[in-house]
Write a protein that holds these residues in place. Sequence first.
Motif, PDB file in Angstrom:
ATOM      1  N   ASP A  17       1.040  -1.244  -0.090  1.00  0.00           N
ATOM      2  CA  ASP A  17      -0.164   0.098  -0.297  1.00  0.00           C
ATOM      3  C   ASP A  17       0.686   1.078   0.110  1.00  0.00           C
ATOM      4  OD1 ASP A  17      -2.717   1.108   0.086  1.00  0.00           O
ATOM      5  OD2 ASP A  17      -1.891   1.226   1.901  1.00  0.00           O
ATOM      6  N   THR A  18       2.396   1.308  -0.511  1.00  0.00           N
ATOM      7  CA  THR A  18       2.773   2.220   0.379  1.00  0.00           C
ATOM      8  C   THR A  18       3.729   2.533  -1.111  1.00  0.00           C
ATOM      9  OG1 THR A  18       3.246   2.022   2.337  1.00  0.00           O
ATOM     10  CG2 THR A  18       4.978   3.643   0.828  1.00  0.00           C
ATOM     11  N   ASP A  19       4.145   3.579  -1.953  1.00  0.00           N
ATOM     12  CA  ASP A  19       4.076   4.093  -2.822  1.00  0.00           C
ATOM     13  C   ASP A  19       5.596   4.840  -2.556  1.00  0.00           C
ATOM     14  OD1 ASP A  19       2.843   3.216  -5.156  1.00  0.00           O
ATOM     15  OD2 ASP A  19       1.414   5.793  -4.719  1.00  0.00           O
ATOM     16  N   PRO A  20       6.383   4.072  -3.346  1.00  0.00           N
ATOM     17  CA  PRO A  20       7.827   4.580  -3.422  1.00  0.00           C
ATOM     18  C   PRO A  20       8.048   6.393  -3.298  1.00  0.00           C
ATOM     19  CG  PRO A  20       8.632   2.851  -4.870  1.00  0.00           C
ATOM     20  CD  PRO A  20       6.091   3.471  -4.702  1.00  0.00           C
ATOM     21  N   GLY A  21       8.711   7.105  -2.348  1.00  0.00           N
ATOM     22  CA  GLY A  21       8.894   8.479  -2.189  1.00  0.00           C
ATOM     23  C   GLY A  21       7.870   9.162  -1.007  1.00  0.00           C
ATOM     24  N   GLU A  22       6.602   8.408  -0.270  1.00  0.00           N
ATOM     25  CA  GLU A  22       5.824   8.071   0.493  1.00  0.00           C
ATOM     26  C   GLU A  22       6.156   8.178   1.532  1.00  0.00           C
ATOM     27  OE1 GLU A  22       1.438   6.394   1.585  1.00  0.00           O
ATOM     28  OE2 GLU A  22       2.316   6.301  -0.485  1.00  0.00           O
ATOM     29  N   ARG A  23       7.448   7.370   1.885  1.00  0.00           N
ATOM     30  CA  ARG A  23       8.361   8.064   3.092  1.00  0.00           C
ATOM     31  C   ARG A  23       9.404   8.423   3.081  1.00  0.00           C
ATOM     32  NH1 ARG A  23       7.532   2.146   6.617  1.00  0.00           N
ATOM     33  NH2 ARG A  23       5.240   2.317   6.885  1.00  0.00           N
TER      34      ARG A  23
END
Length: 134
Positions: free
Chosen positions: A41-47
Motif C-alpha cells: 500500500d506504500t508508494d516509493p517516495g511516500e516515506r
Amino acid sequence: MIVSDPLGTGWRFPPEPAGDGTLDWQSGPALIRQSILLILDTDPGERVMRPDFGCGLRKYLMEPNTPATRAAIARDVDAALRAFEPRIVVTDVDVAPTDDPAVVLVSIGYTHVRDRSTDSLRVPLGLSGPTGGG
C-alpha cells in the motif's frame, strides 16, 4: 504483556491506543501479513526517510486489465517483498482477473524465514480502468 514470538512482535498498524491507553500489538503471522500489506500500500517516495520503500501499485490505477498489466503487477509485488520484507521468502506471486474487470486478485505465497512455516495472502487490487483482452 508482550509474548515472544519467533516471527516477531510489533505495534498494530495504524497505532492507536486501546481502551486502557496502551498500544495494541501484533505478533506471529499476523505481524508479517500486516507488513506485507503496508509494503503493497506504500508508494516509493511516500516515506521521507525511506524514499525507495514501497511497491508503487497506485501507478496501475486506470491501467487496462490485460495479461501485460497483471504480469507487471506481479513483478513489482515480487520485487518489493524481496527488497523490504526479509522475514519471508516469496515462493509465488500470481495476479489473476476477477469477475469484475476493474479488479485483479493478487495472491502471494511465502515461507517464514525463522520457522519455515508457509503462508499465503490474497489481496484485491482495483484498477478501475478500461478492460482489454484478458
